[in-house]
Write an enzyme that holds these catalytic residues in place. Sequence first.
Site, PDB file in Angstrom:
ATOM      1  N   LYS A 184      35.514  38.647  48.336  1.00 50.13           N
ATOM      2  CA  LYS A 184      35.588  39.414  48.952  1.00 50.13           C
ATOM      3  C   LYS A 184      36.264  39.077  50.512  1.00 50.13           C
ATOM      4  O   LYS A 184      36.229  40.610  51.277  1.00 50.13           O
ATOM      5  CB  LYS A 184      33.664  39.835  49.126  1.00 50.13           C
ATOM      6  CG  LYS A 184      33.363  39.704  49.839  1.00 50.13           C
ATOM      7  CD  LYS A 184      32.984  39.721  51.549  1.00 50.13           C
ATOM      8  CE  LYS A 184      32.373  38.292  51.643  1.00 50.13           C
ATOM      9  NZ  LYS A 184      31.658  38.777  52.919  1.00 50.13           N
ATOM     10  N   THR A 241      32.394  44.442  53.107  1.00 47.67           N
ATOM     11  CA  THR A 241      32.613  43.971  54.049  1.00 47.67           C
ATOM     12  C   THR A 241      34.164  44.687  54.975  1.00 47.67           C
ATOM     13  O   THR A 241      35.392  44.500  55.457  1.00 47.67           O
ATOM     14  CB  THR A 241      33.378  42.723  53.910  1.00 47.67           C
ATOM     15  OG1 THR A 241      33.549  42.363  52.847  1.00 47.67           O
ATOM     16  CG2 THR A 241      31.551  41.827  53.905  1.00 47.67           C
TER      17      THR A 241
END
Length: 322
Positions: A184, A241
Amino acid sequence: MTTFAVIGAGAWGTALASTLAGNGPVTLWAREAEVIDTINEARENRLFLPGITLPAGIAATANLADLATCDMALIVVPAQHLRGVLASAAIPPATPLVLCAKGIEAGSLKLMVEVARDLVANPLAVLSGPSFAAEVARGLPCAITLACADAATGAALVAAMARPQFRLYQSDDVVGAEIGGAVKNVLAIACGVVEGAGLGLNARAAMIARGFAEMTRFGVARGARAETLAGLSGLGDLVLTCSSENSRNFRLGVGLGQGRPLADLLAGPAVAEGAATAPVLVEAASAAGVEMPIAAAVAALLAGAPVRDTISALLARPLKAE
């Protein structure tokens, strides 16, 4: 009452120490003398987490020997430094270690648990999920994954660490939790590039969805469960994020998309883990026979490829079924 050691006094380590101090005394290890001084004297980490008042139950130290008597230790150092820190920490082998770094080691292509297993015999767990440090430190609600291969150890760690506003979900899929956290960060850089280049929200949504497909392919190839990657430590952390400039990796991508020099973007004390992870991830994916074009594009950008050319190459890929 549980006693905690936290190794690493960056923003995330400090936030975890602040949360855990509600359950027991915390010894927080830091390299920087100014960090130790401001925590112990002013109850604030002015370098990495300014503006947050820290509880009195946190004692900062530069001496790793001070951690030896703690009941459990959280290792919150950048992924590429984990091996060196564990080699020096000398934590008793019965003490559980909770690994909080998100990355893949350069050279060995090992996940953090695999790196730790090279060095220690301690019980190991992984903490990963959507968790901006400042929000956790301020006591805002957070749900996160605690992955441990041994169910009894995992349950004990969850019971020791959980707070009303810090909800832990137990898993035994350590590989899945690790890969979600590592991948991620790279995808957050990609989404930041989309923002910085002004490509719009449609493009960002597509990047998140196709990036999640890459994460899942790679994770399953490395032995993770797809449902873990669809949970907090995978999709949950990815959405967070890829959607906010509170993410260091997203901010790095924004700067790249705007054409700013990489050296300027990486300057400062905070670490964007995705910058180190991207080329390692591409190498690991190739070794596993997994195609990850978005990750490869991020690695190319970090190596100096022009933004517009890299984006054009992604858009020119052959059409395919979803």
